[in-house]
Motif scaffolding. Structure first.
Motif, PDB file in Angstrom:
ATOM      1  N   ARG A   1       0.914  -1.098  -0.019  1.00 27.45           N
ATOM      2  CA  ARG A   1      -0.038   0.021  -0.148  1.00 27.45           C
ATOM      3  C   ARG A   1       0.907   1.364   0.002  1.00 27.45           C
ATOM      4  O   ARG A   1       1.779   1.414   0.758  1.00 27.45           O
ATOM      5  CB  ARG A   1      -1.010  -0.032   1.248  1.00 27.45           C
ATOM      6  N   VAL A   2       0.485   2.060  -1.175  1.00 26.30           N
ATOM      7  CA  VAL A   2       1.550   3.414  -1.059  1.00 26.30           C
ATOM      8  C   VAL A   2       0.358   4.508  -0.859  1.00 26.30           C
ATOM      9  O   VAL A   2      -0.548   4.839  -1.554  1.00 26.30           O
ATOM     10  CB  VAL A   2       1.985   3.400  -2.475  1.00 26.30           C
ATOM     11  N   ASP A   3       0.555   5.309   0.222  1.00 27.41           N
ATOM     12  CA  ASP A   3      -0.620   6.026   0.607  1.00 27.41           C
ATOM     13  C   ASP A   3       0.158   7.492   0.682  1.00 27.41           C
ATOM     14  O   ASP A   3       1.160   7.737   1.386  1.00 27.41           O
ATOM     15  CB  ASP A   3      -1.208   5.748   2.142  1.00 27.41           C
ATOM     16  N   GLU A   4      -0.701   8.313   0.166  1.00 27.51           N
ATOM     17  CA  GLU A   4      -0.318   9.798   0.149  1.00 27.51           C
ATOM     18  C   GLU A   4      -0.372  10.415   1.545  1.00 27.51           C
ATOM     19  O   GLU A   4      -1.360  10.420   2.145  1.00 27.51           O
ATOM     20  CB  GLU A   4      -1.153  10.686  -0.839  1.00 27.51           C
ATOM     21  N   HIS A   5       0.459  11.424   1.803  1.00 21.73           N
ATOM     22  CA  HIS A   5       0.428  12.248   3.044  1.00 21.73           C
ATOM     23  C   HIS A   5       0.521  13.664   2.779  1.00 21.73           C
ATOM     24  O   HIS A   5       1.088  13.944   1.531  1.00 21.73           O
ATOM     25  CB  HIS A   5       1.388  11.810   4.283  1.00 21.73           C
ATOM     26  N   PRO A   6       0.233  14.546   3.396  1.00 24.28           N
ATOM     27  CA  PRO A   6       0.609  16.043   3.066  1.00 24.28           C
ATOM     28  C   PRO A   6       2.091  16.547   3.000  1.00 24.28           C
ATOM     29  O   PRO A   6       3.054  15.756   3.121  1.00 24.28           O
ATOM     30  CB  PRO A   6       0.012  16.710   4.398  1.00 24.28           C
ATOM     31  N   GLY A   7       2.058  17.451   1.841  1.00 20.98           N
ATOM     32  CA  GLY A   7       3.534  17.895   1.520  1.00 20.98           C
ATOM     33  C   GLY A   7       4.143  16.913   0.507  1.00 20.98           C
ATOM     34  O   GLY A   7       5.423  16.845   0.486  1.00 20.98           O
ATOM     35  N   LEU A   8       3.311  16.403  -0.467  1.00 20.54           N
ATOM     36  CA  LEU A   8       3.889  15.453  -1.486  1.00 20.54           C
ATOM     37  C   LEU A   8       4.898  14.448  -0.932  1.00 20.54           C
ATOM     38  O   LEU A   8       5.902  13.974  -1.173  1.00 20.54           O
ATOM     39  CB  LEU A   8       4.552  16.342  -2.559  1.00 20.54           C
ATOM     40  N   ARG A   9       4.084  13.439   0.008  1.00 20.57           N
ATOM     41  CA  ARG A   9       4.778  12.468   0.736  1.00 20.57           C
ATOM     42  C   ARG A   9       4.118  11.118   0.505  1.00 20.57           C
ATOM     43  O   ARG A   9       2.884  11.260   0.547  1.00 20.57           O
ATOM     44  CB  ARG A   9       5.135  12.750   2.188  1.00 20.57           C
ATOM     45  N   TRP A  10       4.912  10.198   0.534  1.00 16.52           N
ATOM     46  CA  TRP A  10       4.107   8.742   0.479  1.00 16.52           C
ATOM     47  C   TRP A  10       4.480   8.108   1.662  1.00 16.52           C
ATOM     48  O   TRP A  10       5.676   8.202   2.303  1.00 16.52           O
ATOM     49  CB  TRP A  10       4.441   7.952  -0.662  1.00 16.52           C
TER      50      TRP A  10
END
Length: 771
Positions: A675-684
């Motif tokens: 699972r590759v999940d996005e987080h704020p600030g263009l992060r995974w």
């Protein structure tokens, strides 16, 4: 987006629906038998090469074979091209102005406007098509970059691929660029090359030259007399800039004096050789991007050595292009064909400032990303100095060296200053009935096709697929070859993302930004230069000639309207707007193990600027090991594997490695989910689950964006440039063994809020027109 009031918007796509259909039956005419002395033709196009980077134009880089072409042929000191590569290639092959050829920008957009269709018009015969009709064998190697990226995958309509646009044979990279040590995808004729891994020592420039010579050899075995046209489109020296160790070593220490010293040396040689007139001035820091270029003497020892190494790699890459020229010429010498072979050598645009003030060893961390990056975003991951140029570094030289490349001009690729559009051009033909020498007449890239056709005695096709051929914008410059005082081109418009220019005689007007919506498409702030007295654009005289400025702005507007330049990109819409026909490329898919990698753009639609999951059903044995999926390369990517029976996730953040491991699997059936999940600030974050339980986690890493991951998704092995170099050193492509991959499924999640893409409903409109 600025456009004339009478211009239409996205719906204009529907009026060109016929251009997006293909026919199953060949349309081309029966080839004619050429005359007994018809010359061979080689066109060599070099990517992102600056005006001064070759020996005949003032460079210190060793280019003896290109120097020889210049000594025996014509050197053009006033040749201009488009500000970017795809537009220049389209103009070269069709004789049309870039926007009329469909390429107002490179082939990575699809906003739906005729001048930005990024496909050659159906009614524009290419140089290859006309020469083939005239009895020529037609070959191409290298970078194509004239097909929409959404039509590069293996299920796409191939009507705009090289073989469908006039070439008998093709080998190279269809995309805009690639790694020279581990190309992300190679195409042979109409098919992707099915290759598990590259041999030690593979280097793309050498391979392209081998293939070109092989095409000539195969022709001569079967037909000793048929003339050939070879279009050799180098992938070098476009980023990532790479070269072979031995060639880099030749230039060790050559650039320690810094960019200002080298620029002055080149300028002095240019004056001595008559490449620039004696009264030309080298633009000073204030107008020649001095604010973007560090002062060499203020740099630390480490910085100077790093920046010098960047230029050593660039010089080696140019040297390798010269070596390829030499190998081709030697082949022709052996068969006695050199004397009757026309060689045209040029750059597609000016040198590029993509590397930024300090250069980069992490090219994809900043290339291809539109918009501002988050605070703290790293654009240059440190790597050992000796790795620059090799397969582990995707680098680009600093802006200071790009200014050296463009000596004596100001600015860079993608601008309409001379640094973006003034390029080297050499033509050689030992058997020519006229003498060579320097030529200072204005020649534009669209003049090359009609010139070559006239030299070969072949008419341009007057129709294509039953439609009358578009009239070429370019004109033959054979008279300029024959007579040093013959007139050249009088005028030419330029445009790139709203940056505008018009050359009219000795005058050049330009505007660096698009006009506002209230000003109209000819509005904005215009500069004016008298190129006769000021060829390097050092003094803006617009305040002294307001009437001339207004007239040239109006003239640019008329030329832009005639050439389908509108709408101007004043708000980034060219990059945001995409057709809804791309939407199926983002649907969940099952991938087949051990096949060639999924194509780059197709892979990106599943993963870039979004969360996603990779679902894997597999059976393992006690010795199970190898790659399950790999996506990317040393420029950035991720990999899921079994290492000693345990799940391993590796993440390459533009050169910074992150790894996490789980517990060893028991033999039997398992379900693994990445699972590759996005987080704020263009992060995974990356999480590996095994049979529903969390097994390994990589927290908060920079998201791969823009053109990264560049190498597409491979299943069951790590293709090409490896994601994880340590695994590559141990296992090479690390094919999966000791079990079976039953199912590998990519499931895209929601698009990122950072994704500006707007899908426009044009598919139905196109189908309606087709019906």
């Amino acid at each position: 987006m600025s456009m004339p009031t009478e211009a239409r918007g996205y719906e204009s796509f529907a009026g060109h629906a016929a251009e997006f259909t293909s026919e199953s039956e060949p349309w081309w005419p029966e080839p004619q038998r050429p005359g007994p002395k018809a010359p061979n033709v080689i066109v060599m196009l070099i990517d992102d090469l600056g005006f001064s980077d070759l020996g005949p134009f003032g460079s210190e880089i060793e280019t003896p074979r290109i120097d020889g072409l210049a000594d025996e042929g014509w050197v053009f000191t006033n040749y201009r091209t488009a500000p970017m590569c795809s537009p220049a290639r389209a103009a070269l092959l069709t004789g049309l102005n870039p926007h009329r050829a469909g390429f107002g920008f490179v082939a990575h957009i699809d906003p739906g406007y005729p001048g930005f269709s990024c496909e050659l018009p159906e009614d524009a015969p290419t140089l290859a098509e006309s020469l083939r009709a005239g009895g020529y064998a037609t070959f191409m190697v290298g970078k194509w970059h004239l097909t929409l990226e959404s039509r590069l995958h293996d299920g796409a309509d191939r009507s705009t691929w090289p073989l469908q646009r006039g070439f008998d044979r093709y080998f190279g990279s269809m995309d805009g660029f690639t790694s020279l040590h581990h190309p992300h995808r190679l195409v042979h004729d109409n098919s992707v090359v099915d290759l598990r891994e590259y041999p030690e020592g593979f280097f793309l420039t050498d391979e392209l030259t081998d293939r070109a010579i092989g095409m000539i050899d195969d022709l001569r075995v079967n037909d000793p007399d048929k003339p050939f046209f070879l279009y050799y489109a180098h992938t070098s020296v476009h980023g990532p800039i790479q070269a072979k160790d031995a060639d880099i070593e030749k230039y060790r220490g050559r650039y320690e004096a810094g960019w200002n010293a080298l620029r002055a040396e080149r300028f002095a040689r240019q004056r001595a050789r008559g490449i620039v007139p004696d009264h030309a001035e080298l633009p000073g820091e204030a107008i020649a991007d001095g604010d973007r270029i560090p002062v060499w003497d203020d740099l630390s020892v480490e910085e100077r050595r790093l920046f010098a190494r960047h230029m050593e790699v660039y010089a080696a890459a140019v040297d390798e292009i010269d070596q390829s020229v030499g190998r081709l010429l030697d082949r022709l010498d052996r068969s006695g064909e050199r004397e009757n072979t026309i060689v045209v050598l040029a750059s597609d645009n000016g040198g590029t400032a993509e590397g930024g003030p300090t250069g980069t060893r992490s090219y994809f961390a900043q290339f291809g990303a539109n918009g501002a990056m988050p605070e703290g975003w790293i654009t240059d991951v440190p790597r050992p100095l000796e790795d620059l140029g090799g397969p582990r570094v995707f680098g680009q030289y600093p802006t200071g060296w790009a200014r050296v490349s463009n000596t004596p001009f100001r600015s860079f690729k993608a601008t309409t200053y001379e640094g973006g559009v003034h390029a080297p051009l050499i033509i050689s033909w030992p058997d020519a009935p006229m003498a060579g020498g320097l030529r200072d007449q204005f020649v534009f890239v669209s003049d090359l096709a009609p010139t070559i056709l006239e030299l070969c005695g072949v008419p341009s096709l007057d129709q294509r697929r039953g439609r009358p051929a578009l009239e070429m914008d370019g004109g033959s410059v054979v008279d300029v070859l024959a007579h040093p005082t013959a007139p050249g081109r009088e005028d030419q418009y330029f445009e790139c993302v709203g940056r505008r220019a018009l050359v009219d005689g000795t005058w050049k007007a330009l505007s660096t930004v698009p006009p506002t919506k209230d000003e109209g498409p000819a509005g904005g702030v215009w500069e004016l230069y008298d190129l006769a007295s000021d060829p390097t654009e050092t003094e803006d005289v617009s305040a002294d000639h307001p009437e001339r400025v207004a007239a040239m702005a109006a003239r640019w507007h008329a030329e832009a309207w005639r050439n389908t330049v509108f709408p101007l990109d004043d708000d980034g819409a060219l990059f945001r707007l995409r057709p809804d026909t791309e939407e199926p490329l983002s649907a969940a898919i099952d991938l087949v193990p051990f096949r060639p990698p999924l194509e780059r753009f197709r892979s990106a639609k599943l993963t870039v600027l979004r969360s996603f999951a990779v679902e894997v059903d597999l059976t393992t044995e006690a010795d199970a090991a190898g790659v399950i999926v790999a996506h990317g390369d040393q420029g950035g990517g991720y990999l899921l594997a079994l290492d000693h029976g345990a799940p391993l996730v590796a993440y390459n953040a533009y050169g910074a490695m992150h790894r996490a491991r789980g517990a060893q699997l028991s033999p039997g059936e398992h379900r693994i989910v990445l699972r590759v999940d996005e987080h704020p600030g263009l992060r995974w974050s990356l999480t590996v689950e095994v049979d529903g339980d969390r097994a390994a986690v990589i927290d908060s890493v920079p998201m791969l964006i823009g053109m990264s991951p560049f190498t597409g998704i491979s299943v069951g092995y790590d293709f090409g440039g490896p994601v994880d170099w340590e695994l590559h050193e141990q296992h090479r492509s690390f094919p999966f063994r000791g079990g079976e991959l039953h199912r590998v499924r990519y499931v895209p999640g929601e698009r990122s809020p950072h994704d500006p893409t707007v899908l426009r409903a044009v598919g139905q409109a196109v189908l309606a027109v087709a019906d």
